[in-house]
Enzyme design. Sequence first.
Site, PDB file in Angstrom:
ATOM      1  CG  ASP A  82      -5.751   9.911   2.144  1.00 15.14           C
ATOM      2  OD1 ASP A  82      -6.045   8.732   2.392  1.00 15.14           O
ATOM      3  OD2 ASP A  82      -4.721  10.459   2.584  1.00 15.14           O
ATOM      4  CG  HIS A 108       7.512   4.083   2.528  1.00 20.41           C
ATOM      5  ND1 HIS A 108       8.255   4.466   3.631  1.00 20.41           N
ATOM      6  CD2 HIS A 108       6.238   4.445   2.802  1.00 20.41           C
ATOM      7  CE1 HIS A 108       7.456   5.026   4.519  1.00 20.41           C
ATOM      8  NE2 HIS A 108       6.233   5.031   4.044  1.00 20.41           N
TER       9      HIS A 108
END
Length: 337
Positions: free
Chosen positions: A200, A246
């Site tokens: 991340d 998304h």
Amino acid sequence: MSVAVTPDNIMQLGLGFWASKTLMSAVEVGLFTELAKGAMPAEAIGERLDLHARSLRDFLDALVSLGLLERDAVGRYSNKPEADMFLDRAKPSYLGGMFEMANARLYTYWGSLTEALRTGRPQNEAKSGGNLFAELYAEPERLEGFLSAMTGLSLGAGRAIAEKFPWSDYKTFIDVGAAQGGVPVQIALAHPHLTGGNFDLPAVGPIFERYVAGHGLADRLRFYPGDFFNDKLPSADVLVMGHILHDWNLEEKRLLLKKAYDALPKGGALIVFEALIDDERRKNVFGLLMSLNMLIETPGGFDYTGADGAAWMREAGFSRTHVEHLVGPDSMVIGFK
Ligand SMILES: C[S@@+](CC[C@H](N)C(=O)[O-])C[C@H]1O[C@@H](n2cnc3c(N)ncnc32)[C@H](O)[C@@H]1O
């Protein structure tokens, strides 16, 4: 016999934000956390949480009618089991981070939905340009709030992935964009033979490491700092992407799937999970509204069906794909290399 047509559903929907905001405010003031310590009469709750007497009973009784609180014969309020399990900040099962974030950010930004529908542009901190994550992560409190909201959003799916995926066939996994680490922690807790981590943005590292250490998993889950658009993804037997695709437009989705394919060894698997829209695009209300939420939050993001996800995976090179329901509105698409 003709079925009576009534406005009930329309009324519930049209003013649904009343109930939603009542729940969010209850989470904000810490009502469920306080009541988890024991039942209390209204006056004591008002004093403890600094709530004005005028609407106190209405607020509490509205929560009774919404199925979140109970009121006993002598007027003491307590949490219903669901509220106690998921809305008490002191419990590891706390999901309220999602509502804290919705209360602090999304509730206001959704007020500009019509503008977003007309312009196709995000309505949040990045309304005048820039990247949501850069904006969110510039301020420690917002960063922490967002990452813990992600745990609330994905904890149920994480438990289901831990249960439904054949983890005994694999040894290592990396959750790409795991935020605070809600999902990798659930997987690692359920499968002691696995090691892995979270790839991340660097700012996420300390928050992930604290959460992982809090679950006693620091020796099995580590942080891999990086940027998935500028860096190669780290390799592992299984890669996970939850609520990642998304956030991005179609070209970016395809790029991320290709990068995952390239990082996996032969025989490896990619698990993509989110509130996948049903293939007919008629039923998964949460998935469809989540896609509108991506309109509010991102320049090009949108949610998609399991069939879409599987087709993009095959284009990226995956030889076999499989779509499986997880829990509630969430499903996963698995691609096997
Ligand atoms: C919507 S959150 C999803 C969190 C988690 N996977 C879940 O499902 O709950 C998106 C995650 O992607 C990470 N992310 C965003 N841009 C990134 C980038 N360029 N490189 C790596 N991670 C990124 C964010 O920090 C965040 O953790």
